[in-house]
Design a protein around this motif. Structure first.
Motif, short mmCIF file in Angstrom:
data_model
loop_
_atom_site.label_atom_id
_atom_site.label_comp_id
_atom_site.label_asym_id
_atom_site.label_seq_id
_atom_site.Cartn_x
_atom_site.Cartn_y
_atom_site.Cartn_z
N ILE A 41 0.89 9.66 -13.23
CA ILE A 41 1.70 8.51 -12.81
C ILE A 41 1.49 7.37 -13.81
CG2 ILE A 41 1.68 9.16 -10.38
CD1 ILE A 41 -0.39 6.94 -9.92
N SER A 42 2.45 6.47 -13.83
CA SER A 42 2.38 5.35 -14.76
C SER A 42 1.31 4.35 -14.31
CB SER A 42 3.73 4.64 -14.82
OG SER A 42 4.02 4.03 -13.57
N ARG A 43 0.90 3.52 -15.23
CA ARG A 43 -0.07 2.47 -14.91
C ARG A 43 0.52 1.53 -13.85
NH1 ARG A 43 -2.89 -0.20 -19.77
NH2 ARG A 43 -3.82 1.84 -19.64
N LYS A 44 1.80 1.26 -13.96
CA LYS A 44 2.48 0.39 -13.00
C LYS A 44 2.40 0.98 -11.59
CE LYS A 44 7.00 -1.82 -12.53
NZ LYS A 44 8.35 -1.88 -13.12
N ALA A 45 2.67 2.28 -11.46
CA ALA A 45 2.58 2.94 -10.15
C ALA A 45 1.15 2.96 -9.64
CB ALA A 45 3.15 4.36 -10.24
N ASP A 46 0.20 3.17 -10.55
CA ASP A 46 -1.22 3.16 -10.17
C ASP A 46 -1.61 1.80 -9.60
OD1 ASP A 46 -4.01 3.96 -10.06
OD2 ASP A 46 -4.30 2.79 -11.89
N TYR A 47 -1.25 0.73 -10.30
CA TYR A 47 -1.56 -0.61 -9.82
C TYR A 47 -0.85 -0.90 -8.50
CZ TYR A 47 -3.60 -1.84 -14.40
OH TYR A 47 -4.37 -1.91 -15.52
N ALA A 48 0.38 -0.43 -8.35
CA ALA A 48 1.12 -0.63 -7.11
C ALA A 48 0.43 0.07 -5.94
CB ALA A 48 2.55 -0.14 -7.26
N LEU A 49 -0.01 1.29 -6.17
CA LEU A 49 -0.72 2.03 -5.12
C LEU A 49 -2.01 1.33 -4.73
CD1 LEU A 49 -0.18 5.66 -6.43
CD2 LEU A 49 0.65 4.74 -4.24
N ARG A 50 -2.74 0.84 -5.72
CA ARG A 50 -3.98 0.13 -5.45
C ARG A 50 -3.72 -1.16 -4.65
NH1 ARG A 50 -6.53 0.35 -11.37
NH2 ARG A 50 -7.84 -1.32 -10.55
N ALA A 51 -2.66 -1.87 -5.00
CA ALA A 51 -2.33 -3.10 -4.29
C ALA A 51 -1.92 -2.82 -2.84
CB ALA A 51 -1.20 -3.85 -5.01
N VAL A 52 -1.08 -1.80 -2.65
CA VAL A 52 -0.65 -1.45 -1.29
C VAL A 52 -1.85 -0.98 -0.46
CG1 VAL A 52 0.73 0.19 0.06
CG2 VAL A 52 1.74 -0.98 -1.90
N LEU A 53 -2.71 -0.20 -1.04
CA LEU A 53 -3.91 0.26 -0.33
C LEU A 53 -4.79 -0.92 0.06
CD1 LEU A 53 -5.42 2.73 0.69
CD2 LEU A 53 -6.56 2.85 -1.52
N TYR A 54 -4.98 -1.85 -0.86
CA TYR A 54 -5.79 -3.05 -0.58
C TYR A 54 -5.18 -3.84 0.58
CZ TYR A 54 -7.91 -7.64 -1.06
OH TYR A 54 -8.55 -8.83 -0.80
N ILE A 55 -3.88 -4.11 0.51
CA ILE A 55 -3.22 -4.90 1.55
C ILE A 55 -3.25 -4.18 2.89
CG2 ILE A 55 -0.99 -5.88 2.28
CD1 ILE A 55 -0.46 -6.39 -0.75
N SER A 56 -3.06 -2.85 2.87
CA SER A 56 -3.04 -2.10 4.12
C SER A 56 -4.39 -2.08 4.83
CB SER A 56 -2.56 -0.67 3.88
OG SER A 56 -3.52 0.07 3.16
N LYS A 57 -5.48 -2.30 4.08
CA LYS A 57 -6.81 -2.31 4.69
C LYS A 57 -7.17 -3.68 5.28
CE LYS A 57 -8.91 1.26 1.83
NZ LYS A 57 -9.95 1.53 0.83
N GLN A 58 -6.39 -4.71 4.97
CA GLN A 58 -6.67 -6.05 5.47
C GLN A 58 -6.13 -6.22 6.89
OE1 GLN A 58 -8.63 -7.96 3.49
NE2 GLN A 58 -8.54 -6.14 2.20
N PRO A 59 -6.69 -7.14 7.67
CA PRO A 59 -6.13 -7.41 9.01
C PRO A 59 -4.66 -7.81 8.90
CG PRO A 59 -8.25 -8.51 8.72
CD PRO A 59 -7.87 -7.95 7.38
N THR A 60 -3.87 -7.42 9.87
CA THR A 60 -2.42 -7.64 9.80
C THR A 60 -2.02 -9.11 9.82
OG1 THR A 60 -2.24 -7.36 12.20
CG2 THR A 60 -1.84 -5.41 10.81
N ASP A 61 -2.90 -9.99 10.30
CA ASP A 61 -2.57 -11.41 10.34
C ASP A 61 -2.96 -12.16 9.06
OD1 ASP A 61 -5.26 -11.04 10.93
OD2 ASP A 61 -5.38 -12.84 12.16
N ILE A 62 -3.52 -11.45 8.09
CA ILE A 62 -3.95 -12.05 6.82
C ILE A 62 -2.82 -11.93 5.80
CG2 ILE A 62 -5.57 -11.84 4.88
CD1 ILE A 62 -6.92 -12.85 7.38
N ARG A 63 -2.56 -13.03 5.08
CA ARG A 63 -1.63 -13.00 3.96
C ARG A 63 -2.47 -12.96 2.69
NH1 ARG A 63 2.75 -17.34 6.24
NH2 ARG A 63 3.48 -16.00 7.93
N ASN A 64 -2.28 -11.94 1.92
CA ASN A 64 -3.10 -11.69 0.73
C ASN A 64 -2.49 -12.34 -0.50
OD1 ASN A 64 -5.00 -9.44 1.87
ND2 ASN A 64 -2.94 -8.96 2.59
N SER A 65 -3.27 -13.15 -1.18
CA SER A 65 -2.78 -13.83 -2.38
C SER A 65 -2.81 -12.88 -3.58
CB SER A 65 -3.63 -15.06 -2.69
OG SER A 65 -4.91 -14.68 -3.15
#
Length: 84
Positions: free
Chosen positions: A3-27
């Motif tokens: 996969i591309s570096r862009k897709a890798d970073y996107a997956l990492r970002a989505v995984l990070y956000i999905s692990k946070q509490p749902t009421d948190i807005r991630n900067s």
């Protein structure tokens, strides 16, 4: 499969956000720091993920990013297709 570096970073970002509490807005800064992703590149990726309705974006002082759907509704393929 490679996969591309862009897709890798996107997956990492989505995984990070999905692990946070749902009421948190991630900067962008918090995500970039936690996942060791260049901030400017991440900003473009998050914009595309928002357009693909994987993430929700909030503007302003208390802005940031949250999942637009529950994590189990988003597949790895959804994220990769949004990037490539």
């Amino acid at each position: 499969m490679k996969i591309s570096r862009k897709a890798d970073y996107a997956l990492r970002a989505v995984l990070y956000i999905s692990k946070q509490p749902t009421d948190i807005r991630n900067s962008i800064n918090a995500i970039a720091e936690a996942e060791s992703v260049p901030r400017d590149f991440l900003a473009k990726i998050l914009k595309e993920l928002t357009r693909a309705e994987i993430l929700k974006s909030y503007q302003g002082v208390h802005g940031g990013y949250q999942m637009a759907k529950t994590p189990n509704q988003v597949s790895v393929l959804d994220v990769i297709e949004a990037m490539d």
